[in-house]
Motif scaffolding. Structure first.
Motif, PDB file in Angstrom:
ATOM      1  N   GLY A 107     -17.247  19.475 -35.090  1.00 54.45           N
ATOM      2  CA  GLY A 107     -17.726  19.160 -36.440  1.00 54.45           C
ATOM      3  C   GLY A 107     -18.884  20.061 -36.819  1.00 54.45           C
TER       4      GLY A 107
ATOM      5  N   ALA B  14     -24.835  17.110 -38.740  1.00 50.57           N
ATOM      6  CA  ALA B  14     -25.123  16.611 -37.384  1.00 50.57           C
ATOM      7  C   ALA B  14     -24.662  17.614 -36.336  1.00 50.57           C
TER       8      ALA B  14
ATOM      9  N   GLN C 184     -18.312  13.852 -49.521  1.00 50.98           N
ATOM     10  CA  GLN C 184     -19.557  13.407 -50.154  1.00 50.98           C
ATOM     11  C   GLN C 184     -20.368  14.585 -50.686  1.00 50.98           C
TER      12      GLN C 184
ATOM     13  N   PHE D 194      -9.918  19.544 -33.372  1.00 55.51           N
ATOM     14  CA  PHE D 194     -10.029  18.862 -32.076  1.00 55.51           C
ATOM     15  C   PHE D 194      -8.860  17.904 -31.928  1.00 55.51           C
TER      16      PHE D 194
ATOM     17  N   GLY E 165     -18.370  12.527 -37.648  1.00 56.07           N
ATOM     18  CA  GLY E 165     -18.669  11.636 -38.769  1.00 56.07           C
ATOM     19  C   GLY E 165     -18.040  10.263 -38.640  1.00 56.07           C
TER      20      GLY E 165
ATOM     21  N   TYR F  44     -20.041   5.996 -55.983  1.00 49.73           N
ATOM     22  CA  TYR F  44     -20.760   7.104 -56.608  1.00 49.73           C
ATOM     23  C   TYR F  44     -19.835   7.815 -57.604  1.00 49.73           C
TER      24      TYR F  44
ATOM     25  N   THR G 115     -22.846  11.763 -31.914  1.00 50.05           N
ATOM     26  CA  THR G 115     -24.073  11.794 -32.725  1.00 50.05           C
ATOM     27  C   THR G 115     -23.776  11.726 -34.223  1.00 50.05           C
TER      28      THR G 115
HETATM   29  C1  LIG Z   1     -21.814   9.559 -51.291  1.00 47.13           C
HETATM   30  C2  LIG Z   1     -22.749   9.969 -50.180  1.00 47.13           C
HETATM   31  C3  LIG Z   1     -24.038  10.416 -50.489  1.00 47.13           C
HETATM   32  C4  LIG Z   1     -24.920  10.764 -49.465  1.00 47.13           C
HETATM   33  N1  LIG Z   1     -26.196  11.141 -49.795  1.00 47.13           N
HETATM   34  C5  LIG Z   1     -27.048  11.516 -48.815  1.00 47.13           C
HETATM   35  C6  LIG Z   1     -28.376  11.936 -49.121  1.00 47.13           C
HETATM   36  O1  LIG Z   1     -28.836  11.883 -50.265  1.00 47.13           O
HETATM   37  N2  LIG Z   1     -29.160  12.360 -48.095  1.00 47.13           N
HETATM   38  C7  LIG Z   1     -28.720  12.369 -46.796  1.00 47.13           C
HETATM   39  O2  LIG Z   1     -29.476  12.770 -45.904  1.00 47.13           O
HETATM   40  N3  LIG Z   1     -27.475  11.948 -46.473  1.00 47.13           N
HETATM   41  C8  LIG Z   1     -26.639  11.523 -47.443  1.00 47.13           C
HETATM   42  N4  LIG Z   1     -25.373  11.110 -47.104  1.00 47.13           N
HETATM   43  C9  LIG Z   1     -24.980  11.100 -45.682  1.00 47.13           C
HETATM   44  C10 LIG Z   1     -24.663  12.508 -45.191  1.00 47.13           C
HETATM   45  O3  LIG Z   1     -23.656  13.101 -45.971  1.00 47.13           O
HETATM   46  C11 LIG Z   1     -24.240  12.472 -43.701  1.00 47.13           C
HETATM   47  O4  LIG Z   1     -25.056  11.568 -43.017  1.00 47.13           O
HETATM   48  C12 LIG Z   1     -24.385  13.855 -43.098  1.00 47.13           C
HETATM   49  O5  LIG Z   1     -23.388  14.689 -43.590  1.00 47.13           O
HETATM   50  C13 LIG Z   1     -24.267  13.854 -41.566  1.00 47.13           C
HETATM   51  O6  LIG Z   1     -22.991  13.483 -41.238  1.00 47.13           O
HETATM   52  P1  LIG Z   1     -22.213  14.076 -39.987  1.00 47.13           P
HETATM   53  O7  LIG Z   1     -22.523  15.520 -39.812  1.00 47.13           O
HETATM   54  O8  LIG Z   1     -22.449  13.162 -38.850  1.00 47.13           O
HETATM   55  O9  LIG Z   1     -20.679  13.866 -40.424  1.00 47.13           O
HETATM   56  P2  LIG Z   1     -19.869  14.483 -41.624  1.00 47.13           P
HETATM   57  O10 LIG Z   1     -20.765  15.045 -42.660  1.00 47.13           O
HETATM   58  O11 LIG Z   1     -18.874  13.452 -42.032  1.00 47.13           O
HETATM   59  O12 LIG Z   1     -19.095  15.706 -40.973  1.00 47.13           O
HETATM   60  C14 LIG Z   1     -18.097  15.583 -40.004  1.00 47.13           C
HETATM   61  C15 LIG Z   1     -17.513  16.970 -39.751  1.00 47.13           C
HETATM   62  O13 LIG Z   1     -16.558  16.903 -38.695  1.00 47.13           O
HETATM   63  C16 LIG Z   1     -15.389  17.625 -39.079  1.00 47.13           C
HETATM   64  N5  LIG Z   1     -14.255  17.050 -38.334  1.00 47.13           N
HETATM   65  C17 LIG Z   1     -13.798  15.775 -38.406  1.00 47.13           C
HETATM   66  N6  LIG Z   1     -12.753  15.609 -37.560  1.00 47.13           N
HETATM   67  C18 LIG Z   1     -12.568  16.799 -36.941  1.00 47.13           C
HETATM   68  C19 LIG Z   1     -11.638  17.257 -35.944  1.00 47.13           C
HETATM   69  N7  LIG Z   1     -10.681  16.442 -35.438  1.00 47.13           N
HETATM   70  N8  LIG Z   1     -11.723  18.546 -35.527  1.00 47.13           N
HETATM   71  C20 LIG Z   1     -12.684  19.388 -36.026  1.00 47.13           C
HETATM   72  N9  LIG Z   1     -13.583  19.000 -36.971  1.00 47.13           N
HETATM   73  C21 LIG Z   1     -13.528  17.717 -37.419  1.00 47.13           C
HETATM   74  C22 LIG Z   1     -15.311  17.400 -40.578  1.00 47.13           C
HETATM   75  O14 LIG Z   1     -14.491  18.350 -41.224  1.00 47.13           O
HETATM   76  C23 LIG Z   1     -16.791  17.532 -40.969  1.00 47.13           C
HETATM   77  O15 LIG Z   1     -17.157  18.884 -41.144  1.00 47.13           O
HETATM   78  C24 LIG Z   1     -24.500  10.711 -48.114  1.00 47.13           C
HETATM   79  C25 LIG Z   1     -23.208  10.247 -47.803  1.00 47.13           C
HETATM   80  C26 LIG Z   1     -22.366   9.856 -48.825  1.00 47.13           C
HETATM   81  C27 LIG Z   1     -20.999   9.312 -48.470  1.00 47.13           C
END
Ligand SMILES: Cc1cc2nc3c(=O)[nH]c(=O)nc-3n(C[C@H](O)[C@H](O)[C@H](O)COP(=O)(O)OP(=O)(O)OC[C@H]3O[C@@H](n4cnc5c(N)ncnc54)[C@H](O)[C@@H]3O)c2cc1C
Length: 466
Positions: free
Chosen positions: A25, A29, A64, A152, A189, A217, A325
């Motif tokens: 990902g 994160a 998002q 993955f 995520g 939203y 994470t």
């Molecule tokens: C509507 C909305 C508004 C938000 N506003 C805010 C804000 O104002 N401020 C803030 O700090 N946070 C905000 N957030 C939260 C924020 O978007 C996330 O917390 C942040 O992106 C961290 O998430 P993450 O990296 O853990 O996961 P994600 O952002 O969900 O990313 C997961 C990644 O893993 C990849 N992936 C998934 N499965 C696979 C696989 N099998 N193989 C390879 N890759 C894969 C996906 O393509 C993606 O790139 C908001 C969320 C939402 C829904």
């Protein structure tokens, strides 16, 4: 734990503990995790199933990304520590620096907060721009490579069945490929499959807590005069579950997001969107939408059903060589804007876990468990944020489930504090230092703060019921 209670990043503290780590990902994160792993592993590979764009455009795996994303102080400081000059690069790429004490018009609990006495920097940009700047900085870190269009499919266990020692992936149009690694990180995520995988492989899967909030939203981008840095937040409340925000972003735009909780749904047609903006307690967003040219294609929409927390820290036996994470551990009602900052603080906790790696045997069942130690530390971050967010969500009578201890009393106090902050800018800043994840929520109970709230109550400025 929040920014002020976690020691800052120091790359000198970490020694090499392994040859290869893989992060699944390439969202926020995954990238901050890869940055701290690069201090401890000779090579770090980030795999991402989406094609990664060159410019700041939303992508399928991060839907998002169309909507307002605030980077709280905990995230800003940690990103600047991990990627020196992060702020300067963001601004150089079109991001905007506002002062949250004065440029942000914040309506909450029946009024607008007074201007604060100290400057509180807030970087504003579209979510794809935040992500793009972090990605370009990460790509230049020694030993890090990012493979996009690479999906993955499964973890690989070693012969002892106690340690993950690699994973299988499939590149776009290619065959399955095995990658060996001493550490694999799940940063996929909310859709993370690790709990099910643990269960299938005979490990415990983490207990899950889910608190429904049913947030929706809807977002458009509109034109903005270059030097107009005004930023708005209209917070929903138990008596009015509708809210919105307008944030200045790159290319002289405001991103205007309308939201609602517990079933209030901002529409995706222009007339309905305008009518919803007109129904907000503050008329500013409606005025802005009427006066400025809309520049986005259509109105983006995103439902977010629930706060969800996987309690990995409660597990006693987890496989070596695998950690989870970011949103895959916990994702919060997005209105509070915490996800990216929590991911950054979790990466900081991983850094401190690696710094303690005296004699860590990454795959030695008898050695320290890096995953368990990391989950303990990450759990400390999530605890405070969960109590703050979910606690606030319990102010809405429709919210059901087990509320964190002391929530009702704390909510009543914060409600008074917010009313007092409508005339006392010092209280605004104290409040912000908590919601920006700088200070722990208990800092609002310091005598100097309580005295100001009581003074406002006595003088009749903070006595309305919530
Ligand atoms: C509507 C909305 C508004 C938000 N506003 C805010 C804000 O104002 N401020 C803030 O700090 N946070 C905000 N957030 C939260 C924020 O978007 C996330 O917390 C942040 O992106 C961290 O998430 P993450 O990296 O853990 O996961 P994600 O952002 O969900 O990313 C997961 C990644 O893993 C990849 N992936 C998934 N499965 C696979 C696989 N099998 N193989 C390879 N890759 C894969 C996906 O393509 C993606 O790139 C908001 C969320 C939402 C829904």
């Amino acid at each position: 734990m929040t920014l002020s209670t976690i020691p800052r990043y120091d790359s000198e503290e970490v020694e090499t503990v392994g040859e290869h780590a893989v992060v699944i990902g390439a969202s926020v994160a995954g990238m901050v995790t890869a940055r701290v792993l690069a201090d401890a592993f000779e090579r770090v590979t980030v795999i991402e199933r989406d094609p990664l764009p060159d410019g700041p455009t939303p992508r399928r795996g991060v839907p998002q990304g169309h909507h307002v994303h605030l980077l709280l102080e905990a995230g800003r400081t940690t990103l600047a520590d991990l990627f020196p000059n992060f702020g300067r690069e963001l601004l150089g790429s079109g991001g905007v620096l506002v002062d949250a004490s004065t440029d942000l018009i914040h309506y909450e609990n029946g009024g607008t907060l007074a201007e604060g006495p100290e400057r509180l920097p807030l970087y504003c940009a579209s979510r794809p721009l935040f992500e793009g700047v972090v990605r370009s900085r990460l790509a230049s870190v020694d030993g890090v490579s990012i493979r996009d269009e690479c999906q993955f499919s499964d973890y690989r266990l070693d012969e002892s069945r106690m340690a993950v020692n690699g994973l299988t992936v499939r590149a776009e149009g290619g065959a399955a490929e095995l990658i060996t690694a001493e550490l694999v990180v799940d940063a996929t995520g909310r859709t993370s499959n690790t709990p099910r995988w643990l269960d299938r492989r005979g490990f415990e899967s983490p207990p899950v807590t889910e608190i429904d909030i049913d947030v929706t939203y809807s977002t458009v981008a509109i034109e903005r005069p270059t030097d107009d840095l005004r930023t708005w937040l209209v917070a929903p409340s138990p008596t009015d579950p509708r809210g919105g925000a307008a944030v200045p972003i790159e290319r002289d735009r405001w991103l205007v997001t309308l939201f609602g909780v517990h079933g209030e749904r901002p529409p995706t047609d222009e007339a309905g969107f305008l009518a919803y903006a007109d129904s907000l307690a503050l008329p500013d967003l409606h005025r802005l939408l009427e006066r400025r040219r809309w520049v986005s294609d259509g109105i983006a929409h995103h439902p977010f059903p629930s706060n969800r927390r996987h309690r990995y820290e409660a597990l006693e036996r987890v496989p070596h060589g695998l950690i989870v994470t970011g949103d895959a551990i916990a994702s919060f009602n997005p209105i509070y804007g915490q996800g990216m900052s929590v991911a950054a603080l979790e990466a900081l906790q991983l850094h401190h876990t690696l710094a303690r790696a005296d004699g860590f045997a990454l795959a030695d069942p008898g050695g320290h468990s890096l995953p368990l130690e990391f989950y303990d530390r990450a759990g400390n971050v999530v605890d405070d944020v969960w109590d703050l967010t979910v606690g606030s969500d319990f102010a809405f009578p429709q919210t059901e489930g087990n509320n964190p201890r002391g929530t009702d009393l704390f909510n009543r106090y914060v409600s008074r504090l917010v009313q007092a902050a409508q005339t006392d800018g010092t209280l605004r800043n104290e409040y912000y230092r908590v919601v920006r994840l700088e200070n722990p929520p208990t800092s609002l109970l310091r005598p100097s703060v309580v005295r100001r709230v009581l003074f406002a109550c006595r003088s009749g400025r903070a006595s309305r019921p919530n």
